[in-house]
Scaffold this motif. Structure first.
Motif, mmCIF file in Angstrom:
data_model
loop_
_atom_site.group_PDB
_atom_site.id
_atom_site.type_symbol
_atom_site.label_atom_id
_atom_site.label_comp_id
_atom_site.label_asym_id
_atom_site.label_seq_id
_atom_site.Cartn_x
_atom_site.Cartn_y
_atom_site.Cartn_z
ATOM 1 N N GLY A 185 0.791 -1.229 0.000
ATOM 2 C CA GLY A 185 0.000 0.000 0.000
ATOM 3 C C GLY A 185 0.815 1.265 0.000
ATOM 4 O O GLY A 185 0.454 2.249 -0.639
ATOM 5 N N GLY A 186 1.916 1.237 0.763
ATOM 6 C CA GLY A 186 2.768 2.426 0.796
ATOM 7 C C GLY A 186 2.018 3.658 1.259
ATOM 8 O O GLY A 186 1.216 3.614 2.194
ATOM 9 N N ASP A 187 2.253 4.787 0.581
ATOM 10 C CA ASP A 187 1.603 6.046 0.939
ATOM 11 C C ASP A 187 0.099 6.025 0.671
ATOM 12 O O ASP A 187 -0.639 6.859 1.205
ATOM 13 N N LYS A 188 -0.354 5.076 -0.148
ATOM 14 C CA LYS A 188 -1.776 4.998 -0.467
ATOM 15 C C LYS A 188 -2.554 4.124 0.515
ATOM 16 O O LYS A 188 -3.767 3.988 0.392
ATOM 17 N N PHE A 189 -1.847 3.531 1.469
ATOM 18 C CA PHE A 189 -2.515 2.665 2.450
ATOM 19 C C PHE A 189 -3.441 3.505 3.326
ATOM 20 O O PHE A 189 -3.013 4.469 3.957
ATOM 21 N N GLU A 190 -4.718 3.128 3.373
ATOM 22 C CA GLU A 190 -5.705 3.870 4.157
ATOM 23 C C GLU A 190 -5.893 3.176 5.508
ATOM 24 O O GLU A 190 -6.722 2.273 5.654
ATOM 25 N N ALA A 191 -5.133 3.625 6.491
ATOM 26 C CA ALA A 191 -5.104 2.959 7.786
ATOM 27 C C ALA A 191 -6.451 2.980 8.490
ATOM 28 O O ALA A 191 -6.842 1.995 9.133
ATOM 29 N N THR A 192 -7.197 4.053 8.390
ATOM 30 C CA THR A 192 -8.472 4.133 9.093
ATOM 31 C C THR A 192 -9.539 3.249 8.456
ATOM 32 O O THR A 192 -10.554 2.950 9.087
ATOM 33 N N LYS A 193 -9.312 2.827 7.200
ATOM 34 C CA LYS A 193 -10.263 1.967 6.504
ATOM 35 C C LYS A 193 -9.776 0.518 6.435
ATOM 36 O O LYS A 193 -10.436 -0.330 5.816
ATOM 37 N N PHE A 194 -8.647 0.238 7.056
ATOM 38 C CA PHE A 194 -8.092 -1.109 7.019
ATOM 39 C C PHE A 194 -9.095 -2.110 7.601
ATOM 40 O O PHE A 194 -9.620 -1.929 8.698
ATOM 41 N N GLY A 195 -9.376 -3.170 6.827
ATOM 42 C CA GLY A 195 -10.336 -4.171 7.278
ATOM 43 C C GLY A 195 -10.206 -5.467 6.506
ATOM 44 O O GLY A 195 -9.177 -5.729 5.869
ATOM 45 N N GLY A 196 -11.250 -6.263 6.544
ATOM 46 C CA GLY A 196 -11.200 -7.586 5.928
ATOM 47 C C GLY A 196 -11.008 -7.585 4.432
ATOM 48 O O GLY A 196 -10.513 -8.564 3.869
ATOM 49 N N ASP A 197 -11.388 -6.497 3.762
ATOM 50 C CA ASP A 197 -11.246 -6.440 2.301
ATOM 51 C C ASP A 197 -9.933 -5.803 1.855
ATOM 52 O O ASP A 197 -9.664 -5.714 0.649
ATOM 53 N N THR A 198 -9.125 -5.353 2.793
ATOM 54 C CA THR A 198 -7.844 -4.732 2.436
ATOM 55 C C THR A 198 -6.881 -5.780 1.891
ATOM 56 O O THR A 198 -6.678 -6.819 2.525
ATOM 57 N N PRO A 199 -6.273 -5.563 0.728
ATOM 58 C CA PRO A 199 -5.322 -6.538 0.185
ATOM 59 C C PRO A 199 -4.149 -6.768 1.144
ATOM 60 O O PRO A 199 -3.703 -5.852 1.817
ATOM 61 N N TYR A 200 -3.687 -8.012 1.169
ATOM 62 C CA TYR A 200 -2.540 -8.343 2.023
ATOM 63 C C TYR A 200 -1.630 -9.335 1.316
ATOM 64 O O TYR A 200 -2.036 -10.017 0.372
ATOM 65 N N GLY A 201 -0.388 -9.380 1.785
ATOM 66 C CA GLY A 201 0.566 -10.338 1.244
ATOM 67 C C GLY A 201 0.627 -11.601 2.065
ATOM 68 O O GLY A 201 0.768 -12.705 1.529
ATOM 69 N N VAL A 202 0.517 -11.450 3.396
ATOM 70 C CA VAL A 202 0.596 -12.584 4.315
ATOM 71 C C VAL A 202 -0.458 -12.418 5.401
ATOM 72 O O VAL A 202 -0.655 -11.315 5.932
ATOM 73 N N MET A 203 -1.117 -13.499 5.724
ATOM 74 C CA MET A 203 -1.975 -13.575 6.917
ATOM 75 C C MET A 203 -1.493 -14.768 7.714
ATOM 76 O O MET A 203 -1.447 -15.894 7.212
ATOM 77 N N PHE A 204 -1.141 -14.518 8.989
ATOM 78 C CA PHE A 204 -0.491 -15.565 9.776
ATOM 79 C C PHE A 204 -0.904 -15.469 11.234
ATOM 80 O O PHE A 204 -0.930 -14.374 11.796
ATOM 81 N N GLY A 205 -1.216 -16.611 11.832
ATOM 82 C CA GLY A 205 -1.481 -16.639 13.257
ATOM 83 C C GLY A 205 -2.695 -17.458 13.628
ATOM 84 O O GLY A 205 -3.432 -17.954 12.768
ATOM 85 N N PRO A 206 -2.946 -17.600 14.930
ATOM 86 C CA PRO A 206 -4.004 -18.489 15.420
ATOM 87 C C PRO A 206 -5.405 -17.941 15.208
ATOM 88 O O PRO A 206 -5.633 -16.732 15.223
#
Length: 422
Positions: free
Chosen positions: A134-155
């Protein structure tokens, strides 16, 4: 690799030559320093400046509050805090920028590590972390389940049968997030546990829990990155005269004459009309029915081995023309990953997150774990055990009080008078 050639005069002393050789060997043996892209211990109040709540992802009433706390049981340092989900049946969204983007084109290992503590006896809720572009275009306040990601990891836990450690990688060529095919278990007790993921540029990966390897393998074996190497030959089909029935009806076996006339039940031959039976008042007496020993059920012909049986037909396989190995399966951050975050739903809150690191060195992550997670692990367990002991003692005392009979004042006075008499 590089080579260094020393030209020394013949008069050079052995000590000088030894020193130069030592410097040379030290130089080539020196490890390349690890790159740390992100590190967070939550030990200061300034963590809220580094992290952004996803306030525009859900309504205010749907978003849970993060507590900055050491937890109910912890290590020896009371200032060693983490962040904790605090409200039941809420969404939790939180993200932070990396100090430097991680780019898969650098052909480095990607190591993500953090600790999770379910103080609430979790029944249903996620505790996974995401690494995102996302870089500078990453919308932190709108980050949610539909936000693109490279890795999802954890329990992630929901019920007694659904307990797993997510390992999910984004694959650009399929524009899809690929789940690991075989389940990786997770811890569900109330103590802190360390989760580590290593993704290597040779297209292998490894998962550690509490620094113990629990799953490793090749990306093309454990995920659906590539099409199958072989496919069924489209030009082949089972021959029409292929016989795959192992048995056949015995042509010599015939249904006996009168077989279908044999009744299932018969009147009980040992029964007799009761002496007090009155046909006028009770109606015509009928004997009770019993199973007919000669009845064998619906007739079916005897089966024999089929002399024409050829076995199960197997479809011939051929090389898949669409199969092509991809050396860049590991490239989950092809355009650079720039943020980490938690995007969760928890039915019962109370999970503490701490000691996050994103680096290119497993050794660096393990060293960080020694300085954080393992430094407080034993003391936390001792505090937890003591808390459990006190809880049991309180419950036993409460149960004892419930078993004691209640006396009112008159009964107590009466008991006292009886005591005086004796």
């Amino acid at each position: 690799f590089f080579f260094v050639i020393f030209f020394l005069p013949q008069s050079a002393q052995p000590a000088t030559m030894k020193l130069l050789f030592s410097l040379f060997t030290a130089a080539i043996a020196a490890p390349v320093s690890a790159e740390v892209y992100f590190k967070e211990q939550f030990n200061d109040d300034g963590w809220t400046d580094r992290w952004t709540v996803a306030s525009d992802w859900k309504s205010k009433s749907e978003l849970g509050k993060w507590d900055h706390t050491v937890g109910e049981w912890h290590g020896p340092d009371a200032d060693d805090k983490g962040i904790k989900t605090s409200e039941d049946a809420k969404f939790y969204g939180l993200s932070a920028a990396l100090a430097k983007p991680f780019n898969s084109s650098d052909k480095k290992d990607l190591v993500i590590q953090y600790s999770v503590k379910h103080e609430q006896k979790i029944d249903c809720g996620g505790a996974y972390i995401k690494l995102m572009p996302g870089g500078d275009k990453f919308e932190a306040t709108k980050f949610g389940g539909d936000t693109p990601y490279g890795v999802m990891f954890g329990p992630d836990i929901c019920g007694s049968s659904n307990k797993r450690t997510h390992v999910i990688f984004h694959y650009d060529k399929k524009d899809d997030n690929l789940l690991i095919k075989k389940n990786v278990g997770c811890e569900d007790d109330q103590l802190s546990h360390l989760y580590t993921l290593v993704l290597r540029p040779d297209n292998t990966f490894e998962v550690f829990v509490d620094n113990k390897s629990v799953r490793e393998g090749k990306l093309d074996d454990e995920f659906d990155f590539l099409p199958a190497k072989e496919i069924k030959d489209p030009d082949q089909s089972k021959p029409e005269d292929w016989v795959d029935e192992m048995q056949m009806v015995d042509p010599e076996d015939k249904k006996p004459d009168g077989y279908d006339d044999i009744p299932m039940e018969l009147p009980d031959p040992d029964a007799s009309k009761p002496d007090d039976w009155d046909d006028e008042d009770d109606g015509e007496w009928e004997p009770p029915m019993v199973d007919n020993p000669d009845y064998k059920g619906p007739w079916s012909p005897k089966m024999i081995e089929n002399p024409d049986y050829k076995g199960n037909w197997e479809h011939p396989m051929i090389a898949n023309p669409e199969y092509e190995y991809d050396h860049d399966m590991h490239a989950v951050c092809k355009d650079g990953c720039t943020h980490v975050g938690f995007e969760l739903w928890q039915v019962k809150a109370g999970t503490v997150f701490d000691d996050i690191i994103v680096t290119d060195s497993l050794e660096e992550a393990q060293k960080f774990a020694e300085d954080t997670f393992f430094k407080k692990k034993d003391a936390e367990k001792e505090m937890f055990d003591e808390a459990q002991k006190q809880e049991r003692e309180s419950e036993e005392a409460a149960m004892g009080d419930e078993d004691m009979p209640d006396f009112d004042e008159d009964e107590e006075h009466m008991m006292g008078d009886m005591g005086d008499e004796f």
